[in-house]
Design an enzyme around this catalytic site. Structure first.
Site, PDB file in Angstrom:
ATOM      1  CB  VAL A  66      -0.935   0.003   1.237  1.00 24.10           C
ATOM      2  CG1 VAL A  66      -1.865   1.198   1.214  1.00 24.10           C
ATOM      3  CG2 VAL A  66      -1.740  -1.296   1.296  1.00 24.10           C
ATOM      4  CG  ASP A 174      -9.476  -8.268   6.133  1.00 27.06           C
ATOM      5  OD1 ASP A 174      -9.549  -8.918   7.189  1.00 27.06           O
ATOM      6  OD2 ASP A 174      -8.429  -7.730   5.743  1.00 27.06           O
TER       7      ASP A 174
END
Length: 187
Positions: A66, A174
């Site tokens: 990320v 998630d």
């Protein structure tokens, strides 16, 4: 459960909603500041995503790395989740990714992270989403805990976001405190 949440919200002195907001993330953005992209040795500066200037790596997980980036067209700070190359080869994952992120990209809801762009092909696998400078729920809980009123405020906003996502036919796979992100301090 829904009735209990509604009753608790009605009794809460903390207004629900307001400025800022608490969106759910479609990606996991763990804390971290490393700019080294392991194991290839490639740094964030060498990562090229068309239309974005990658500034630095801000996290990684089992499925992706990320990065904090800036959209070149308007200077907006964004997060780019670059998927692990092996996932691009998994046909089941490809279909799910294309379908779910296509739906999320069209959703406009205050409690859902905005998805700006996504690509999944032989060269690229990434998602560009809204940047949340004020951290995540895990950090808030760990730093100072949460009062009952604030926890109810957050729970109501999470429920609103989940409701919108579920109505669109997507299941958040998630959901955890690290994936509940803040646009601003909120409190």
């Amino acid at each position: 459960v829904a009735s209990a949440i509604r009753d608790a919200i009605k009794q809460s002195p903390v207004p629900i909603g307001g400025a800022g907001g608490l969106p759910m993330s479609a990606v996991d953005v763990p804390n971290g500041s490393s700019t080294q992209d392991q194991p290839s040795g490639r740094t964030a500066a060498t990562l090229r995503i068309p239309g974005y200037q990658v500034l630095r790596r801000i996290g990684s997980g089992g499925m992706a790395r990320v990065y904090l980036a800036q959209r070149e067209s308007d200077g907006l700070d964004v997060v780019i989740k670059v998927l692990d190359p092996s996932l691009r080869q998994d046909e089941v994952f490809r279909q799910r990714f294309t379908q779910e992120y296509g739906i999320l990209r069209r959703l406009a809801h205050h409690n859902i992270a905005a998805i700006f762009d996504e690509a999944l092909n032989e060269r690229h696998g990434y998602i560009v989403m809204e940047y949340f400078p004020a951290g995540d729920l895990a950090g808030r809980i760990g730093e100072r805990g949460l009062s009952t009123d604030i926890a109810l405020l957050f729970l109501a906003q999470i429920a609103r976001g989940l409701d919108a996502v579920h109505r669109a036919g997507v299941v958040h796979r998630d959901l955890k405190p690290r994936n509940i992100l803040f646009r601003d301090d909120l409190q």
